[in-house]
Scaffold this motif. Structure first.
Motif, PDB file in Angstrom:
ATOM      1  N   GLU A 164      19.909  60.278  51.706  1.00 56.53           N
ATOM      2  CA  GLU A 164      20.921  59.224  50.638  1.00 56.53           C
ATOM      3  C   GLU A 164      22.426  59.449  51.461  1.00 56.53           C
ATOM      4  O   GLU A 164      22.932  58.763  51.545  1.00 56.53           O
ATOM      5  CB  GLU A 164      20.406  60.661  49.364  1.00 56.53           C
ATOM      6  CG  GLU A 164      21.780  59.533  47.982  1.00 56.53           C
ATOM      7  CD  GLU A 164      21.762  59.703  46.982  1.00 56.53           C
ATOM      8  OE1 GLU A 164      22.004  59.487  46.496  1.00 56.53           O
ATOM      9  OE2 GLU A 164      20.811  61.381  46.714  1.00 56.53           O
ATOM     10  N   TYR A 165      22.471  60.485  51.691  1.00 57.53           N
ATOM     11  CA  TYR A 165      24.097  61.342  52.846  1.00 57.53           C
ATOM     12  C   TYR A 165      23.855  60.708  53.924  1.00 57.53           C
ATOM     13  O   TYR A 165      25.009  60.375  53.829  1.00 57.53           O
ATOM     14  CB  TYR A 165      24.039  62.905  52.516  1.00 57.53           C
ATOM     15  CG  TYR A 165      25.125  63.320  53.377  1.00 57.53           C
ATOM     16  CD1 TYR A 165      26.822  63.459  52.366  1.00 57.53           C
ATOM     17  CD2 TYR A 165      25.978  63.484  54.794  1.00 57.53           C
ATOM     18  CE1 TYR A 165      27.999  63.566  53.167  1.00 57.53           C
ATOM     19  CE2 TYR A 165      27.166  63.551  55.388  1.00 57.53           C
ATOM     20  CZ  TYR A 165      28.149  63.828  54.798  1.00 57.53           C
ATOM     21  OH  TYR A 165      28.880  64.139  55.618  1.00 57.53           O
ATOM     22  N   ALA A 166      23.105  60.805  54.400  1.00 58.26           N
ATOM     23  CA  ALA A 166      22.763  59.614  55.854  1.00 58.26           C
ATOM     24  C   ALA A 166      22.838  58.451  55.728  1.00 58.26           C
ATOM     25  O   ALA A 166      24.205  57.957  56.211  1.00 58.26           O
ATOM     26  CB  ALA A 166      21.671  60.179  56.926  1.00 58.26           C
ATOM     27  N   VAL A 167      22.735  57.913  54.244  1.00 56.70           N
ATOM     28  CA  VAL A 167      22.452  56.247  54.747  1.00 56.70           C
ATOM     29  C   VAL A 167      24.286  55.890  53.897  1.00 56.70           C
ATOM     30  O   VAL A 167      24.703  54.570  54.036  1.00 56.70           O
ATOM     31  CB  VAL A 167      21.430  55.929  53.764  1.00 56.70           C
ATOM     32  CG1 VAL A 167      21.826  54.569  52.987  1.00 56.70           C
ATOM     33  CG2 VAL A 167      20.023  56.198  53.784  1.00 56.70           C
ATOM     34  N   ILE A 168      24.582  56.526  53.457  1.00 57.07           N
ATOM     35  CA  ILE A 168      25.366  56.399  52.600  1.00 57.07           C
ATOM     36  C   ILE A 168      27.141  56.663  53.486  1.00 57.07           C
ATOM     37  O   ILE A 168      27.346  56.094  53.454  1.00 57.07           O
ATOM     38  CB  ILE A 168      26.340  57.555  51.065  1.00 57.07           C
ATOM     39  CG1 ILE A 168      24.880  57.521  50.374  1.00 57.07           C
ATOM     40  CG2 ILE A 168      27.647  57.123  50.863  1.00 57.07           C
ATOM     41  CD1 ILE A 168      25.342  57.937  49.076  1.00 57.07           C
ATOM     42  N   LYS A 169      26.762  57.349  54.449  1.00 64.52           N
ATOM     43  CA  LYS A 169      28.065  57.895  55.454  1.00 64.52           C
ATOM     44  C   LYS A 169      27.479  57.066  56.409  1.00 64.52           C
ATOM     45  O   LYS A 169      28.827  56.289  57.144  1.00 64.52           O
ATOM     46  CB  LYS A 169      27.799  58.798  56.697  1.00 64.52           C
ATOM     47  CG  LYS A 169      28.686  59.030  56.739  1.00 64.52           C
ATOM     48  CD  LYS A 169      28.476  60.776  57.424  1.00 64.52           C
ATOM     49  CE  LYS A 169      29.731  61.179  58.114  1.00 64.52           C
ATOM     50  NZ  LYS A 169      30.062  62.292  59.221  1.00 64.52           N
ATOM     51  N   HIS A 170      26.094  56.474  57.097  1.00 60.57           N
ATOM     52  CA  HIS A 170      26.064  54.794  57.901  1.00 60.57           C
ATOM     53  C   HIS A 170      26.495  53.655  56.482  1.00 60.57           C
ATOM     54  O   HIS A 170      27.283  52.626  57.621  1.00 60.57           O
ATOM     55  CB  HIS A 170      24.770  54.833  58.152  1.00 60.57           C
ATOM     56  CG  HIS A 170      24.166  54.223  58.409  1.00 60.57           C
ATOM     57  ND1 HIS A 170      24.435  53.679  59.879  1.00 60.57           N
ATOM     58  CD2 HIS A 170      24.051  52.458  58.541  1.00 60.57           C
ATOM     59  CE1 HIS A 170      24.154  52.424  60.264  1.00 60.57           C
ATOM     60  NE2 HIS A 170      23.871  51.782  59.911  1.00 60.57           N
ATOM     61  N   HIS A 180      26.150  68.229  45.786  1.00 56.65           N
ATOM     62  CA  HIS A 180      25.192  68.947  46.497  1.00 56.65           C
ATOM     63  C   HIS A 180      26.594  68.805  47.735  1.00 56.65           C
ATOM     64  O   HIS A 180      28.131  68.476  47.153  1.00 56.65           O
ATOM     65  CB  HIS A 180      24.320  67.878  47.712  1.00 56.65           C
ATOM     66  CG  HIS A 180      24.674  66.773  47.807  1.00 56.65           C
ATOM     67  ND1 HIS A 180      25.704  66.304  48.920  1.00 56.65           N
ATOM     68  CD2 HIS A 180      24.201  65.681  47.646  1.00 56.65           C
ATOM     69  CE1 HIS A 180      26.085  65.711  49.812  1.00 56.65           C
ATOM     70  NE2 HIS A 180      25.502  64.614  48.671  1.00 56.65           N
ATOM     71  N   ALA A 181      26.656  69.915  48.252  1.00 58.15           N
ATOM     72  CA  ALA A 181      27.797  70.270  49.388  1.00 58.15           C
ATOM     73  C   ALA A 181      27.829  70.188  50.523  1.00 58.15           C
ATOM     74  O   ALA A 181      28.803  70.148  51.356  1.00 58.15           O
ATOM     75  CB  ALA A 181      27.899  72.247  49.424  1.00 58.15           C
ATOM     76  N   ILE A 182      27.041  69.273  50.997  1.00 62.37           N
ATOM     77  CA  ILE A 182      26.584  68.969  52.787  1.00 62.37           C
ATOM     78  C   ILE A 182      28.042  68.480  52.780  1.00 62.37           C
ATOM     79  O   ILE A 182      28.220  68.351  54.156  1.00 62.37           O
ATOM     80  CB  ILE A 182      25.500  67.371  52.512  1.00 62.37           C
ATOM     81  CG1 ILE A 182      24.335  67.920  52.199  1.00 62.37           C
ATOM     82  CG2 ILE A 182      24.822  67.154  54.140  1.00 62.37           C
ATOM     83  CD1 ILE A 182      22.902  66.740  51.825  1.00 62.37           C
TER      84      ILE A 182
END
Length: 271
Positions: free
Chosen positions: A58-64, A123-125
């Motif tokens: 999810e974090y990767a998709v949001i950042k992309h 989360h703390a990613i």
């Protein structure tokens, strides 16, 4: 961290083919690659068995996805953030902002230099990246709080000048409870500022259909409900509300972006 490229391998070819067919039926210029990027494993139990994988994905998709949406939502953000200097301050004269679902810190450049920021996410990613951006922007990062919006008990009553969410309320498990917490931590006269994608509000049947089709993919993959009416919930908790509806015109590169085009943005004041 799982990258977008490596994560696409999790989806099966039949599912990718099916999603490609759906996208073609909707008339969008979306390739199998585009659709697979957003539909990774959403129809499987993989993320239920391995929730940490879902969090990183999810974090990767949001950042992309964030940089693609920024040109579209930047005017709304600039309008909302232009009034930050006028908001109430704490006893030391500081502006204190709380951003929920801060992710990788896409909004940090909009805050005035010298302001204090409480960053929060489930989360703390993104903590390291957020801290770096705060230093570059001249902000004081008071703390990075790992917490859901429904439970901000670590933050005192009447302690922040503004609470900010952008593309966050779609993932709140209990939005009414989150609004109660937001209202509690705001100083009197403080504001809740929001830019959120919402359910189709212009009556376009094609976008209604797109939202219905991507809903079963977004919900398990990103805990995102693209059919919510957040404005009605915000209005229940904040009688003084200024909000506008707007549909992002250029988000047609993927089924996901097309479905999340309808937006609301505005400010709600704690009386």
């Amino acid at each position: 961290m799982i990258s977008i490229a490596s994560s696409k391998e999790l989806i099966s070819v039949p599912i990718a083919s099916m999603l490609e067919l759906v996208s073609r039926l909707l008339g969008g210029p979306w390739t199998r690659d585009d659709v697979a990027r957003w539909g990774i494993g959403a129809s499987s139990l993989y993320f239920l068995l391995y929730p940490k994988v879902q969090t990183y994905l999810e974090y990767a998709v949001i950042k992309h996805n964030g940089p693609q949406m920024l040109p579209e939502v930047e005017p709304m953000k600039r309008e909302l953030f232009s009034r930050l200097e006028q908001l109430p301050r704490d006893s030391a004269g500081n502006l204190v902002f709380l951003e929920l679902g801060i992710s990788y810190g896409a909004n940090i450049g909009f805050y005035p230099r010298g302001a204090h920021l409480v960053a929060s996410d489930i989360h703390a990613i993104g903590e390291t990246e957020v801290a770096k951006k705060c230093e570059e922007q001249g902000l004081v990062l008071d703390r990075y709080l790992v917490a859901a919006a429904e439970d901000l008990s670590a933050i005192p009553d009447n302690s922040v000048s503004a609470v900010v969410t952008t593309h966050v309320t779609c993932s709140m498990a209990q939005m009414d409870q989150a609004m109660r917490e937001i209202k509690r931590v705001l100083m009197p006269g403080g504001e809740y500022l929001f830019v959120e994608h919402t359910r189709e509000h212009s009556g376009r049947w094609g976008r209604h259909l797109a939202q219905l089709l991507v809903f079963p993919l977004l919900l398990p993959a990103m805990y995102c409900n693209c059919r919510l009416d957040q404005l009605a919930t915000i209005r229940r908790h904040f009688p003084r509300l200024h909000a506008s509806e707007y549909t992002l015109p250029n988000l047609t590169k993927s089924a996901l972006l097309f479905a999340v085009g309808p937006h609301i943005y505005g400010s709600a004041t704690k009386l």
